[in-house]
Design a protein around this motif. Structure first.
Motif, PDB file in Angstrom:
ATOM      1  N   ARG A 125       0.752  -1.076  -0.032  1.00  0.00           N
ATOM      2  CA  ARG A 125       0.137  -0.040   0.130  1.00  0.00           C
ATOM      3  C   ARG A 125       0.911   1.153  -0.051  1.00  0.00           C
ATOM      4  O   ARG A 125       2.110   1.098   0.331  1.00  0.00           O
ATOM      5  CB  ARG A 125      -0.834   0.009   1.289  1.00  0.00           C
ATOM      6  N   GLY A 126       0.456   2.465  -0.354  1.00  0.00           N
ATOM      7  CA  GLY A 126       1.232   3.603  -0.389  1.00  0.00           C
ATOM      8  C   GLY A 126       0.380   4.714  -0.920  1.00  0.00           C
ATOM      9  O   GLY A 126      -0.755   4.316  -1.541  1.00  0.00           O
ATOM     10  N   GLU A 127       0.574   5.613  -0.661  1.00  0.00           N
ATOM     11  CA  GLU A 127      -0.307   7.044  -1.243  1.00  0.00           C
ATOM     12  C   GLU A 127       0.782   8.299  -1.062  1.00  0.00           C
ATOM     13  O   GLU A 127       1.601   8.438  -0.291  1.00  0.00           O
ATOM     14  CB  GLU A 127      -1.657   7.401  -0.704  1.00  0.00           C
ATOM     15  N   GLY A 128       0.469   9.242  -1.855  1.00  0.00           N
ATOM     16  CA  GLY A 128       1.186  10.644  -1.538  1.00  0.00           C
ATOM     17  C   GLY A 128       0.553  11.467  -2.108  1.00  0.00           C
ATOM     18  O   GLY A 128       0.043  11.364  -3.429  1.00  0.00           O
ATOM     19  N   THR A 129       0.566  12.706  -1.482  1.00  0.00           N
ATOM     20  CA  THR A 129       0.043  13.822  -2.524  1.00  0.00           C
ATOM     21  C   THR A 129       0.912  15.175  -2.121  1.00  0.00           C
ATOM     22  O   THR A 129       1.626  15.213  -1.164  1.00  0.00           O
ATOM     23  CB  THR A 129      -1.306  14.221  -1.976  1.00  0.00           C
ATOM     24  N   GLY A 130       0.668  16.023  -3.004  1.00  0.00           N
ATOM     25  CA  GLY A 130       1.583  17.189  -2.710  1.00  0.00           C
ATOM     26  C   GLY A 130       0.519  18.469  -3.278  1.00  0.00           C
ATOM     27  O   GLY A 130      -0.178  18.294  -4.250  1.00  0.00           O
ATOM     28  N   PHE A 131       0.896  19.571  -2.813  1.00  0.00           N
ATOM     29  CA  PHE A 131       0.086  20.841  -3.395  1.00  0.00           C
ATOM     30  C   PHE A 131       1.003  21.977  -3.254  1.00  0.00           C
ATOM     31  O   PHE A 131       1.664  22.132  -2.144  1.00  0.00           O
ATOM     32  CB  PHE A 131      -1.137  20.954  -2.773  1.00  0.00           C
ATOM     33  N   GLY A 132       0.971  22.944  -4.321  1.00  0.00           N
ATOM     34  CA  GLY A 132       1.819  24.289  -3.832  1.00  0.00           C
ATOM     35  C   GLY A 132       0.884  25.275  -4.597  1.00  0.00           C
ATOM     36  O   GLY A 132       0.176  24.956  -5.697  1.00  0.00           O
ATOM     37  N   LEU A 133       0.853  26.505  -4.198  1.00  0.00           N
ATOM     38  CA  LEU A 133       0.155  27.623  -4.413  1.00  0.00           C
ATOM     39  C   LEU A 133       0.720  28.712  -4.364  1.00  0.00           C
ATOM     40  O   LEU A 133       1.518  29.095  -3.148  1.00  0.00           O
ATOM     41  CB  LEU A 133      -1.498  27.885  -3.886  1.00  0.00           C
ATOM     42  N   SER A 134       1.051  29.893  -5.377  1.00  0.00           N
ATOM     43  CA  SER A 134       1.722  31.051  -5.265  1.00  0.00           C
ATOM     44  C   SER A 134       0.896  32.183  -5.628  1.00  0.00           C
ATOM     45  O   SER A 134       0.395  32.014  -6.841  1.00  0.00           O
ATOM     46  CB  SER A 134       2.922  30.736  -5.917  1.00  0.00           C
ATOM     47  N   ALA A 135       0.788  33.264  -5.097  1.00  0.00           N
ATOM     48  CA  ALA A 135       0.181  34.377  -5.394  1.00  0.00           C
ATOM     49  C   ALA A 135       0.522  35.551  -5.283  1.00  0.00           C
ATOM     50  O   ALA A 135       1.411  35.756  -4.031  1.00  0.00           O
ATOM     51  CB  ALA A 135      -1.292  34.555  -4.960  1.00  0.00           C
ATOM     52  N   ARG A 136       0.852  36.374  -6.247  1.00  0.00           N
ATOM     53  CA  ARG A 136       1.432  37.904  -6.182  1.00  0.00           C
ATOM     54  C   ARG A 136       0.563  38.983  -6.635  1.00  0.00           C
ATOM     55  O   ARG A 136      -0.118  38.600  -7.711  1.00  0.00           O
ATOM     56  CB  ARG A 136       2.600  37.898  -7.029  1.00  0.00           C
ATOM     57  N   PRO A 137       0.680  39.773  -6.293  1.00  0.00           N
ATOM     58  CA  PRO A 137      -0.192  40.992  -6.627  1.00  0.00           C
ATOM     59  C   PRO A 137       0.307  41.476  -8.047  1.00  0.00           C
ATOM     60  O   PRO A 137       1.382  41.746  -8.377  1.00  0.00           O
ATOM     61  CB  PRO A 137      -0.054  42.296  -5.616  1.00  0.00           C
ATOM     62  N   ALA A 138      -0.746  41.616  -8.928  1.00  0.00           N
ATOM     63  CA  ALA A 138      -0.258  42.007 -10.379  1.00  0.00           C
ATOM     64  C   ALA A 138      -0.839  43.565 -10.658  1.00  0.00           C
ATOM     65  O   ALA A 138      -0.124  44.130 -11.373  1.00  0.00           O
ATOM     66  CB  ALA A 138      -0.942  40.925 -11.325  1.00  0.00           C
ATOM     67  N   GLY A 139      -1.855  44.077 -10.004  1.00  0.00           N
ATOM     68  CA  GLY A 139      -2.227  45.416 -10.161  1.00  0.00           C
ATOM     69  C   GLY A 139      -3.897  45.450  -9.815  1.00  0.00           C
ATOM     70  O   GLY A 139      -4.298  44.776  -9.159  1.00  0.00           O
ATOM     71  N   ALA A 140      -4.322  46.682 -10.575  1.00  0.00           N
ATOM     72  CA  ALA A 140      -5.810  46.735 -10.382  1.00  0.00           C
ATOM     73  C   ALA A 140      -6.455  47.234 -11.473  1.00  0.00           C
ATOM     74  O   ALA A 140      -5.908  48.110 -12.097  1.00  0.00           O
ATOM     75  CB  ALA A 140      -5.915  47.654  -9.224  1.00  0.00           C
ATOM     76  N   ILE A 141      -7.711  46.979 -11.624  1.00  0.00           N
ATOM     77  CA  ILE A 141      -8.653  47.616 -12.814  1.00  0.00           C
ATOM     78  C   ILE A 141      -9.214  48.516 -12.013  1.00  0.00           C
ATOM     79  O   ILE A 141      -9.790  48.340 -10.957  1.00  0.00           O
ATOM     80  CB  ILE A 141      -9.568  46.353 -13.389  1.00  0.00           C
ATOM     81  N   VAL A 142      -9.095  49.634 -12.707  1.00  0.00           N
ATOM     82  CA  VAL A 142      -9.789  50.950 -11.841  1.00  0.00           C
ATOM     83  C   VAL A 142     -10.997  51.368 -13.034  1.00  0.00           C
ATOM     84  O   VAL A 142     -10.702  51.686 -14.235  1.00  0.00           O
ATOM     85  CB  VAL A 142      -8.949  52.261 -11.911  1.00  0.00           C
ATOM     86  N   ILE A 143     -12.133  51.323 -12.635  1.00  0.00           N
ATOM     87  CA  ILE A 143     -13.219  51.899 -13.442  1.00  0.00           C
ATOM     88  C   ILE A 143     -13.895  53.291 -12.856  1.00  0.00           C
ATOM     89  O   ILE A 143     -14.341  53.437 -11.592  1.00  0.00           O
ATOM     90  CB  ILE A 143     -14.430  50.946 -13.180  1.00  0.00           C
TER      91      ILE A 143
END
Length: 119
Positions: A61-79
């Motif tokens: 038997r065996g199992e394994g999982t992994g997860f990664g997430l990266s977020a960076r500010p890019a800017g803004a939409i101005v209306i």
């Protein structure tokens, strides 16, 4: 949690909801924050007995999982009224790092051309 469940959660995390923030309204102006989001997941598996001679023979038997997430500010939409504009985020640290790399390359090229000119 099984691997399929992890993949589903990963897919849900990396979506437009995680890129665009909640709009902010101030008078006649609306600002929508935007981020760059990258991520990924992985998994594994297994089954079957361990090879002969191993003290844990017969176990499998065996199992394994992994997860990664990266977020960076890019800017803004101005209306503003009927006008929409994009305001990018300026990251001074990345600009300085880029200039340092460029200066290092320029010094290396200069040194190599001086050395090749002496021959």
């Amino acid at each position: 949690m099984d691997i399929i469940d992890l993949i589903d959660r990963t897919r849900d995390s990396i979506s437009a909801r995680s890129v665009f923030g909640q709009p902010v309204h101030q008078g006649e102006v609306t600002v929508i924050p935007v981020a760059r989001v990258r991520g990924g997941g992985g998994g594994g598996g297994g089954e079957g007995p361990v090879p002969e001679g191993n003290p844990r023979e017969g176990m499998g038997r065996g199992e394994g999982t992994g997860f990664g997430l990266s977020a960076r500010p890019a800017g803004a939409i101005v209306i503003r009224g009927d006008r929409v504009s994009w305001l990018p985020v300026v990251e001074p640290t990345r600009i300085i790092l880029g200039l340092q790399v460029l200066a290092g390359i320029a010094l290396l090229v200069h040194r190599l051309t001086r050395l090749s000119g002496r021959r």
